[in-house]
Design a protein around this motif. Structure first.
Motif, PDB file in Angstrom:
ATOM      1  N   UNK A 306      -6.600   7.745  15.735  1.00 46.17           N
ATOM      2  CA  UNK A 306      -7.532   8.866  15.872  1.00 46.17           C
ATOM      3  C   UNK A 306      -8.443   9.001  14.650  1.00 46.17           C
ATOM      4  N   UNK A 307      -9.018   7.839  14.259  1.00 45.16           N
ATOM      5  CA  UNK A 307      -9.986   7.811  13.158  1.00 45.16           C
ATOM      6  C   UNK A 307      -9.376   8.196  11.806  1.00 45.16           C
ATOM      7  N   UNK A 308      -8.049   8.094  11.691  1.00 51.26           N
ATOM      8  CA  UNK A 308      -7.395   8.427  10.430  1.00 51.26           C
ATOM      9  C   UNK A 308      -6.353   7.360  10.101  1.00 51.26           C
ATOM     10  N   UNK A 309      -6.325   6.926   8.838  1.00 53.22           N
ATOM     11  CA  UNK A 309      -5.315   5.964   8.402  1.00 53.22           C
ATOM     12  C   UNK A 309      -4.003   6.692   8.158  1.00 53.22           C
ATOM     13  N   UNK A 310      -2.987   6.329   8.910  1.00 56.98           N
ATOM     14  CA  UNK A 310      -1.690   7.001   8.785  1.00 56.98           C
ATOM     15  C   UNK A 310      -0.676   6.139   8.036  1.00 56.98           C
ATOM     16  N   UNK A 311      -1.111   5.005   7.528  1.00 54.83           N
ATOM     17  CA  UNK A 311      -0.202   4.140   6.788  1.00 54.83           C
ATOM     18  C   UNK A 311      -0.794   2.762   6.590  1.00 54.83           C
ATOM     19  N   UNK A 312      -0.006   1.871   5.989  1.00 57.97           N
ATOM     20  CA  UNK A 312      -0.434   0.493   5.711  1.00 57.97           C
ATOM     21  C   UNK A 312       0.706  -0.452   6.042  1.00 57.97           C
ATOM     22  N   UNK A 313       0.368  -1.559   6.695  1.00 54.37           N
ATOM     23  CA  UNK A 313       1.341  -2.626   6.942  1.00 54.37           C
ATOM     24  C   UNK A 313       1.016  -3.782   5.989  1.00 54.37           C
ATOM     25  N   UNK A 314       1.994  -4.161   5.185  1.00 52.34           N
ATOM     26  CA  UNK A 314       1.818  -5.246   4.213  1.00 52.34           C
ATOM     27  C   UNK A 314       2.747  -6.394   4.584  1.00 52.34           C
TER      28      UNK A 314
END
Length: 652
Positions: A306-314
């Motif tokens: 929804x147009x918001x970064x909720x985390x990062x996958x590394x």
């Protein structure tokens, strides 16, 4: 009495009479529902006793039955409990069966459970039509659709006071895996009950699909060969897979307290959370874990919802494993072993024995000897006999690298280190050799400034890339090789004395072929055998004088020259190997002839530069302008020869 009760009682009276007529005559009243009528007929054909209707076929291995359906039970039970909480106190029981009709879970009021026990509506009991007659569970499984049975619609008389609503449960492929049923007193029958059960079955199906997908993701998450870390929007670690824990050398509990901004200094994670399309690919950076650096190649992708970064996958891989793959792809490997060294010479046998001893140490090794005496063969054999044999073997010809590129080729560079540098940076040959061996052939050709940097790497096992700010710890064994006499080069100030002694902890001097002529015959036999296999022809006989002719040569090119001569004679001879003289094939001179034929005048007043210039001019003249042969006459590399020609402005 309400209108609903009147309707139920009226239907119960009708169906009870219809059931009794069917049991006595086999005739089905036309107003009996088709699904029920067809089921009665099947039960009569099965031979089911209509005066019973209790469960009496208990599964012999209930624990195995429950275990086999554990996933269905674990998913269904919370939904069954939620449904029970809605109807709690109303005299209903919620029952779950497997695909074969065996009961595997029961939940209900205390009052209804007493009646459940009377009917053996218990775990492990079989409730198919063949076992107990028409009933919601058995008939729903047979028809593969939701169904409600009320009172005397049940084939067994003991169930006539019950109403049951059941719906099959399917997997993602549409196959029946179980059935959920809601049972109570017949006077509580309502069409909504069947709707509730159908909705519950659909919920179970959806939850099962989610569980399977989740399990599949978990299996994938833990089975991939890369490490993986999932961060939330506060950069807290949510998940780490097993490979990630292995690479970082930490436990799952220790990941809870990881401050990722401090762990990954080279990557601005806050920017990745703030910027919508910030993606990082193949970035080489270090994980700072427990006061140590773990070199990794990482990819980082924000999770945008929804147009918001909720985390990062590394995702990340250890650089040394990436380098190992690169080495494999580009062909960096040691092919030869000590078994490939063919000899009957005692000195060569001693050399092999010493080489094996040196291989088992972790010392640096210097191999000195003339061209063609097998220096790289020995280096590869040492690597393959050492504890590093599973690591990379990276060979570098120091004379073939342009002077201005030597440092970057050996030690690598960071991104933007100089004009034209790769934007991702570039690992040097030493990094590619991490965990293995680097073979520096023609090490005597290294410029003095590079020699000093090499000495630092040998001293502490660390290097700094061009443009880098911190040292990288390496685990590399160095084997150097040269056809120069390095002690003489030290006197000429062409080679650092401290580097020489740091390199030659173990020193191996190869033996020229002229000093082991007894090996010529065994070498020739091996060369001819290899040529025959390659050519797909029979092994040619060797003329009795052939070996003697070969032994007369001085073999300045050593084994390499011998191999070339044998290959030439093999293809030019017919059935038997004979020595075919080729004009100019023995152009090489021994070390004394070089000086005698150069016509160089030696006086005390002649400078070393002048002597060097005269020697180069004489060699070029002797080789008729062939620079390869001139370099061999002078016992130097071609790159060095061209550098000297330019230095002395020699007209060639």
């Amino acid at each position: 009495m309400g209108i609903g009760e009147v309707i139920v009682d009226g239907y119960m009276n009708f169906i009870a009479e219809a059931w009794e007529t069917f049991i006595n005559t086999g005739h089905v009243h036309k107003n009996v529902r088709k699904d029920i009528a067809d089921s009665w007929i099947r039960c009569r054909q099965y031979g089911v006793n209509p005066m019973n209707g209790k469960g009496s076929n208990k599964h012999p291995f209930i624990d195995k039955l429950i275990g086999r359906n554990s996933e269905l039970i674990s998913v269904s039970k919370p939904i069954m409990e939620g449904l029970y909480n809605i109807v709690k106190g109303s005299g209903f029981a919620i029952i779950l069966s497997d695909k074969d009709g065996y009961i595997i879970e029961v939940i209900g009021d205390e009052s209804i459970m007493e009646r459940v026990n009377e009917l053996n509506f218990l775990k492990g009991e079989l409730w198919t039509e063949e076992a107990v007659g028409t009933n919601a569970v058995g008939t729903a499984l047979y028809l593969d659709k939701p169904i409600q049975t009320i009172g005397a619609e049940h084939f067994g008389i003991n169930q006539h006071s019950w109403t049951c609503s059941a719906c099959p449960i399917h997997d993602e492929d549409g196959k029946i895996i179980g059935c959920i049923n809601m049972s109570g007193n017949y006077y509580d029958a309502h069409s909504h009950t069947l709707g509730i059960v159908t909705a519950a079955a659909q919920s179970i199906q959806k939850q099962l699909a989610l569980t399977i997908s989740y399990n599949l993701l978990n299996i994938t998450f833990d089975s991939i060969s890369e490490g993986m870390i999932v961060l939330d929007e506060r950069l807290k670690v949510k998940r780490v897979n097993g490979r990630g824990l292995e690479i970082l050398g930490i436990t799952l509990e220790e990941t809870i307290n990881l401050e990722m901004n401090k762990v990954l200094l080279s990557l601005n994670l806050n920017n990745m959370i703030d910027e919508k399309f910030k993606i990082v690919n193949n970035l080489e950076c270090d994980f700072n874990i427990k006061n140590s650096r773990i070199k990794c190649l990482i990819n980082a992708v924000p999770m945008n919802v929804n147009e918001k970064n909720i985390g990062i996958v590394i995702t990340f891989r250890e650089v040394k494993h990436v380098h190992k793959l690169v080495n494999k792809l580009v062909g960096y490997k040691a092919s030869y072993t000590f078994d490939d060294i063919i000899t009957i010479n005692d000195k060569m046998k001693d050399l092999i024995f010493f080489g094996k001893k040196a291989a088992k140490s972790d010392c640096n090794i210097l191999i000195e000897g003339e061209s063609g005496t097998g220096k790289e063969l020995i280096a590869q054999s040492i690597h393959n006999f050492s504890n590093r044999k599973k690591g990379p073997f990276v060979a570098v010809n120091c004379a073939s690298i342009p002077r201005e590129l030597v440092e970057s080729e050996l030690f690598g560079y960071e991104k933007g280190a100089f004009t034209g540098a790769s934007k991702e940076g570039h690992p040097g040959k030493f990094e590619l050799a991490d965990g293995g061996t680097i073979f520096l052939d023609e090490i005597g050709e290294l410029p003095l400034d590079i020699q000093s940097k090499l000495l630092r790497v040998l001293d502490n096992g660390k290097l700094i890339r061009i443009g880098g700010t911190f040292e990288k710890q390496l685990d590399v064994r160095v084997i150097g090789a040269t056809n120069r006499v390095l002690k003489s080069e030290i006197l000429k100030r062409n080679f650092r004395e401290d580097l020489y002694y740091r390199l030659s902890v173990m020193n191996i001097k190869t033996i020229p072929l002229r000093e082991r002529k007894e090996d010529i015959e065994v070498l020739v036999n091996q060369f001819i055998k290899s040529l025959s296999l390659k050519d797909g022809k029979f092994v040619k006989d060797i003329d009795k004088n052939y070996i003697e002719q070969l032994k007369k040569s001085k073999w300045q090119g050593n084994v390499r020259e011998l191999r070339n001569v044998v290959e030439r004679d093999y293809y030019l001879s017919e059935d038997k190997m004979i020595y075919i003289h080729e004009e100019g094939s023995n152009i090489k001179l021994d070390i004394n002839d070089k000086i005698n034929e150069s016509n160089i005048e030696f006086t005390e007043t002649v400078s070393l530069d002048k002597l060097e210039k005269q020697a180069i001019e004489a060699a070029i003249k002797k080789s008729n302008g062939n620079m390869v042969k001139a370099a061999e006459l002078l016992n130097i590399g071609r790159a060095t020869l061209y550098r000297k020609i330019k230095k002395y402005n020699i007209n060639n």
